[in-house]
Design a protein around this motif. Structure first.
Motif, PDB file in Angstrom:
ATOM      1  N   ASP A  92       0.791  -1.237   0.000  1.00  0.00           N
ATOM      2  CA  ASP A  92       0.000   0.000   0.000  1.00  0.00           C
ATOM      3  C   ASP A  92       0.821   1.284   0.000  1.00  0.00           C
ATOM      4  O   ASP A  92       0.250   2.372   0.016  1.00  0.00           O
ATOM      5  CB  ASP A  92      -0.913   0.015   1.233  1.00  0.00           C
ATOM      6  CG  ASP A  92      -1.781  -1.228   1.322  1.00  0.00           C
ATOM      7  OD1 ASP A  92      -2.230  -1.706   0.266  1.00  0.00           O
ATOM      8  OD2 ASP A  92      -1.980  -1.732   2.446  1.00  0.00           O
ATOM      9  N   ARG A  93       2.166   1.189   0.009  1.00  0.00           N
ATOM     10  CA  ARG A  93       2.991   2.387   0.135  1.00  0.00           C
ATOM     11  C   ARG A  93       4.141   2.357  -0.861  1.00  0.00           C
ATOM     12  O   ARG A  93       4.726   1.298  -1.105  1.00  0.00           O
ATOM     13  CB  ARG A  93       3.612   2.492   1.526  1.00  0.00           C
ATOM     14  CG  ARG A  93       2.682   2.392   2.707  1.00  0.00           C
ATOM     15  CD  ARG A  93       3.546   2.262   3.956  1.00  0.00           C
ATOM     16  NE  ARG A  93       2.816   2.153   5.198  1.00  0.00           N
ATOM     17  CZ  ARG A  93       2.339   1.013   5.688  1.00  0.00           C
ATOM     18  NH1 ARG A  93       2.477  -0.123   5.009  1.00  0.00           N
ATOM     19  NH2 ARG A  93       1.715   1.001   6.854  1.00  0.00           N
ATOM     20  N   ASN A  94       4.499   3.509  -1.361  1.00  0.00           N
ATOM     21  CA  ASN A  94       5.734   3.591  -2.135  1.00  0.00           C
ATOM     22  C   ASN A  94       6.893   3.846  -1.161  1.00  0.00           C
ATOM     23  O   ASN A  94       6.699   3.949   0.059  1.00  0.00           O
ATOM     24  CB  ASN A  94       5.658   4.658  -3.228  1.00  0.00           C
ATOM     25  CG  ASN A  94       5.502   6.065  -2.684  1.00  0.00           C
ATOM     26  OD1 ASN A  94       5.763   6.336  -1.515  1.00  0.00           O
ATOM     27  ND2 ASN A  94       5.076   6.979  -3.542  1.00  0.00           N
ATOM     28  N   ARG A  95       8.108   3.956  -1.682  1.00  0.00           N
ATOM     29  CA  ARG A  95       9.279   4.070  -0.794  1.00  0.00           C
ATOM     30  C   ARG A  95       9.300   5.381  -0.001  1.00  0.00           C
ATOM     31  O   ARG A  95       9.892   5.444   1.075  1.00  0.00           O
ATOM     32  CB  ARG A  95      10.561   3.889  -1.603  1.00  0.00           C
ATOM     33  CG  ARG A  95      10.888   4.993  -2.591  1.00  0.00           C
ATOM     34  CD  ARG A  95      12.009   4.557  -3.511  1.00  0.00           C
ATOM     35  NE  ARG A  95      11.564   3.497  -4.415  1.00  0.00           N
ATOM     36  CZ  ARG A  95      12.375   2.765  -5.180  1.00  0.00           C
ATOM     37  NH1 ARG A  95      13.672   2.982  -5.146  1.00  0.00           N
ATOM     38  NH2 ARG A  95      11.890   1.824  -5.967  1.00  0.00           N
ATOM     39  N   ILE A  96       8.638   6.415  -0.518  1.00  0.00           N
ATOM     40  CA  ILE A  96       8.559   7.672   0.244  1.00  0.00           C
ATOM     41  C   ILE A  96       7.734   7.451   1.507  1.00  0.00           C
ATOM     42  O   ILE A  96       8.136   7.815   2.614  1.00  0.00           O
ATOM     43  CB  ILE A  96       7.951   8.796  -0.619  1.00  0.00           C
ATOM     44  CG1 ILE A  96       8.813   9.057  -1.848  1.00  0.00           C
ATOM     45  CG2 ILE A  96       7.787  10.077   0.204  1.00  0.00           C
ATOM     46  CD1 ILE A  96       8.183  10.010  -2.849  1.00  0.00           C
ATOM     47  N   ALA A  97       6.561   6.837   1.333  1.00  0.00           N
ATOM     48  CA  ALA A  97       5.670   6.603   2.471  1.00  0.00           C
ATOM     49  C   ALA A  97       6.267   5.590   3.440  1.00  0.00           C
ATOM     50  O   ALA A  97       6.127   5.730   4.662  1.00  0.00           O
ATOM     51  CB  ALA A  97       4.306   6.129   1.976  1.00  0.00           C
ATOM     52  N   LEU A  98       6.931   4.566   2.923  1.00  0.00           N
ATOM     53  CA  LEU A  98       7.558   3.574   3.796  1.00  0.00           C
ATOM     54  C   LEU A  98       8.632   4.225   4.667  1.00  0.00           C
ATOM     55  O   LEU A  98       8.707   3.985   5.873  1.00  0.00           O
ATOM     56  CB  LEU A  98       8.155   2.436   2.971  1.00  0.00           C
ATOM     57  CG  LEU A  98       7.155   1.450   2.365  1.00  0.00           C
ATOM     58  CD1 LEU A  98       7.827   0.589   1.299  1.00  0.00           C
ATOM     59  CD2 LEU A  98       6.542   0.566   3.450  1.00  0.00           C
ATOM     60  N   GLN A  99       9.466   5.057   4.057  1.00  0.00           N
ATOM     61  CA  GLN A  99      10.494   5.745   4.841  1.00  0.00           C
ATOM     62  C   GLN A  99       9.866   6.663   5.879  1.00  0.00           C
ATOM     63  O   GLN A  99      10.333   6.743   7.023  1.00  0.00           O
ATOM     64  CB  GLN A  99      11.408   6.548   3.911  1.00  0.00           C
ATOM     65  CG  GLN A  99      12.323   5.679   3.062  1.00  0.00           C
ATOM     66  CD  GLN A  99      13.137   6.512   2.100  1.00  0.00           C
ATOM     67  OE1 GLN A  99      14.280   6.852   2.368  1.00  0.00           O
ATOM     68  NE2 GLN A  99      12.534   6.836   0.962  1.00  0.00           N
ATOM     69  N   ALA A 100       8.808   7.363   5.486  1.00  0.00           N
ATOM     70  CA  ALA A 100       8.135   8.267   6.425  1.00  0.00           C
ATOM     71  C   ALA A 100       7.620   7.500   7.641  1.00  0.00           C
ATOM     72  O   ALA A 100       7.776   7.944   8.787  1.00  0.00           O
ATOM     73  CB  ALA A 100       6.994   8.993   5.713  1.00  0.00           C
ATOM     74  N   ASP A 101       7.002   6.340   7.397  1.00  0.00           N
ATOM     75  CA  ASP A 101       6.463   5.552   8.506  1.00  0.00           C
ATOM     76  C   ASP A 101       7.576   4.949   9.359  1.00  0.00           C
ATOM     77  O   ASP A 101       7.442   4.842  10.588  1.00  0.00           O
ATOM     78  CB  ASP A 101       5.551   4.448   7.973  1.00  0.00           C
ATOM     79  CG  ASP A 101       4.174   4.960   7.592  1.00  0.00           C
ATOM     80  OD1 ASP A 101       3.873   6.129   7.903  1.00  0.00           O
ATOM     81  OD2 ASP A 101       3.394   4.200   6.993  1.00  0.00           O
ATOM     82  N   LEU A 102       8.673   4.541   8.742  1.00  0.00           N
ATOM     83  CA  LEU A 102       9.794   3.996   9.509  1.00  0.00           C
ATOM     84  C   LEU A 102      10.426   5.057  10.400  1.00  0.00           C
ATOM     85  O   LEU A 102      10.746   4.799  11.572  1.00  0.00           O
ATOM     86  CB  LEU A 102      10.829   3.393   8.562  1.00  0.00           C
ATOM     87  CG  LEU A 102      10.397   2.104   7.846  1.00  0.00           C
ATOM     88  CD1 LEU A 102      11.315   1.799   6.669  1.00  0.00           C
ATOM     89  CD2 LEU A 102      10.370   0.933   8.831  1.00  0.00           C
ATOM     90  N   LEU A 103      10.590   6.266   9.875  1.00  0.00           N
ATOM     91  CA  LEU A 103      11.107   7.364  10.697  1.00  0.00           C
ATOM     92  C   LEU A 103      10.131   7.682  11.826  1.00  0.00           C
ATOM     93  O   LEU A 103      10.534   7.944  12.963  1.00  0.00           O
ATOM     94  CB  LEU A 103      11.346   8.602   9.841  1.00  0.00           C
ATOM     95  CG  LEU A 103      12.415   8.503   8.744  1.00  0.00           C
ATOM     96  CD1 LEU A 103      12.481   9.809   7.959  1.00  0.00           C
ATOM     97  CD2 LEU A 103      13.776   8.151   9.319  1.00  0.00           C
ATOM     98  N   GLY A 104       8.848   7.655  11.504  1.00  0.00           N
ATOM     99  CA  GLY A 104       7.833   7.904  12.523  1.00  0.00           C
ATOM    100  C   GLY A 104       7.840   6.844  13.605  1.00  0.00           C
ATOM    101  O   GLY A 104       7.698   7.148  14.798  1.00  0.00           O
ATOM    102  N   ALA A 105       8.004   5.580  13.207  1.00  0.00           N
ATOM    103  CA  ALA A 105       8.065   4.489  14.180  1.00  0.00           C
ATOM    104  C   ALA A 105       9.218   4.712  15.150  1.00  0.00           C
ATOM    105  O   ALA A 105       9.067   4.597  16.378  1.00  0.00           O
ATOM    106  CB  ALA A 105       8.212   3.149  13.466  1.00  0.00           C
ATOM    107  N   ALA A 107      10.683   7.531  15.945  1.00  0.00           N
ATOM    108  CA  ALA A 107      10.412   8.687  16.796  1.00  0.00           C
ATOM    109  C   ALA A 107       9.426   8.356  17.912  1.00  0.00           C
ATOM    110  O   ALA A 107       9.490   8.932  19.001  1.00  0.00           O
ATOM    111  CB  ALA A 107       9.882   9.843  15.946  1.00  0.00           C
ATOM    112  N   LEU A 108       8.522   7.404  17.648  1.00  0.00           N
ATOM    113  CA  LEU A 108       7.524   7.001  18.640  1.00  0.00           C
ATOM    114  C   LEU A 108       8.059   5.941  19.603  1.00  0.00           C
ATOM    115  O   LEU A 108       7.336   5.486  20.492  1.00  0.00           O
ATOM    116  CB  LEU A 108       6.273   6.468  17.930  1.00  0.00           C
ATOM    117  CG  LEU A 108       5.441   7.516  17.185  1.00  0.00           C
ATOM    118  CD1 LEU A 108       4.446   6.834  16.248  1.00  0.00           C
ATOM    119  CD2 LEU A 108       4.710   8.418  18.174  1.00  0.00           C
ATOM    120  N   GLY A 109       9.319   5.532  19.417  1.00  0.00           N
ATOM    121  CA  GLY A 109       9.897   4.516  20.289  1.00  0.00           C
ATOM    122  C   GLY A 109       9.544   3.108  19.888  1.00  0.00           C
ATOM    123  O   GLY A 109       9.759   2.160  20.652  1.00  0.00           O
TER     124      GLY A 109
END
Length: 308
Positions: A92-105, A107-109
């Motif tokens: 459901d995600r391209n590499r931009i969205a995947l990176q965004a979610d990984l960085l977010g993960a 940051a959320l610990g």
């Protein structure tokens, strides 16, 4: 005033990672996010697993069925002191969205990530949706390794610090193509997978062969998938609808003859945990909509509560 860049940042160290690196027999369990905006049931099921599992997997659109974001659901569990493994699918995600979610993960610990390709859209409840598949699981693992090294997908430095993610992958020891299974496993190890969770295991001789011939010498923990069968009808449904899984007739007959099929399923799952304990490094429990029964199964299998 203390400069911002000198402030101490919390480490949010992964307890699951510590247990894996200590060589403990690992226990994880799967919980589905809600199909709606109320997470109470998911949280209730996950809280029943505290002290019994090292981490709780949050599925990401499993079987291509729309549910709450795995990242948001994992964050909700993290807030309540429950160690999550956030599944992340490429469908459901391209590499931009995947990176965004990984960085977010990060940051959320949320440190534990299970990298998945994702089930095909046609299997789910939004069959007219468009698949992405910009990456697949091996390339997602490589991307996570790059982020951990402080580089993005284009190998450009991350100006706001690297991530510290503990990435895992899925395996299916019952795959029909033995050479394909070995090749895929080796690629995932090379790409940076630090742990493996298997699909539902019904053939433990096949699991033993996998451990002896494919995973031999691998220093990554491998967790066998243990599924709670609730009835003979449930087992037959799985045989019809889950590729590569063939639950033996002997187990289906046990369930069919049992006065209490659910209790018989609990006994079967406990027996399978004991078998897995002789072969691999842990178990991944799946008890769809009855996660509350997992502690009972673990007790029957002589798996002690987890001590901090």
């Amino acid at each position: 005033m203390v400069p911002t860049d000198s402030l101490q940042r919390p480490s949010f160290e992964s307890q699951f990672q510590k247990a894996a690196q200590a060589g403990k027999f690992l226990v994880t369990a799967e919980v589905m996010p809600p199909k709606g905006g109320n997470p109470d049931h998911m949280i209730s099921m996950a809280q029943k697993l505290k002290g019994r599992v090292h981490a709780v997997n949050i599925t990401d659109g499993s079987r291509a069925v729309m549910r709450m974001s795995s990242l948001a659901a994992a964050a909700l569990l993290k807030q309540r002191g429950i160690e999550p493994i956030c599944q992340m699918a490429c469908r459901d995600r391209n590499r931009i969205a995947l990176q965004a979610d990984l960085l977010g993960a990060h940051a959320l610990g949320i440190r534990n990530i299970l990298a998945l390709t994702g089930d095909p859209v046609k299997a789910g409840d939004n069959t007219d949706a468009r698949s992405v598949f910009d990456l697949e699981s091996v390339r997602l693992l490589k991307l996570i390794r790059q982020l951990n090294c402080g580089l993005d997908a284009q190998e450009r430095p991350l100006p706001d610090q690297p991530t510290n993610l503990f990435a895992g992958a899925a395996i299916d020891p019952q795959c029909r193509s033995w050479s394909g299974l070995q090749r895929r496993f080796e690629k995932k190890v090379e790409a940076g997978a630090q742990f493996f969770q298997s699909q539902l295991i019904a053939d433990f001789e096949r699991l033993e062969k996998f451990m002896d011939q494919v995973a031999v010498g691998c220093d990554r923990p491998i967790l066998a998938g243990i599924f709670l069968l609730k009835s003979a009808k449930n087992a037959q449904f799985i045989n019809r609808n889950v590729p590569g899984v063939q639950i033996p007739d002997s187990i289906i007959e046990r369930l069919a003859k049992a006065a209490d099929p659910l209790q018989e399923g609990i006994c079967i799952a406990a027996e399978q945990i004991k078998a897995a304990r002789e072969l691999c490094h842990g178990v991944h429990m799946m008890a769809i909509r009855r996660e509350d029964l997992i502690p009972q199964i673990l007790d029957l299998a002589d798996i002690s509560p987890i001590l901090d």
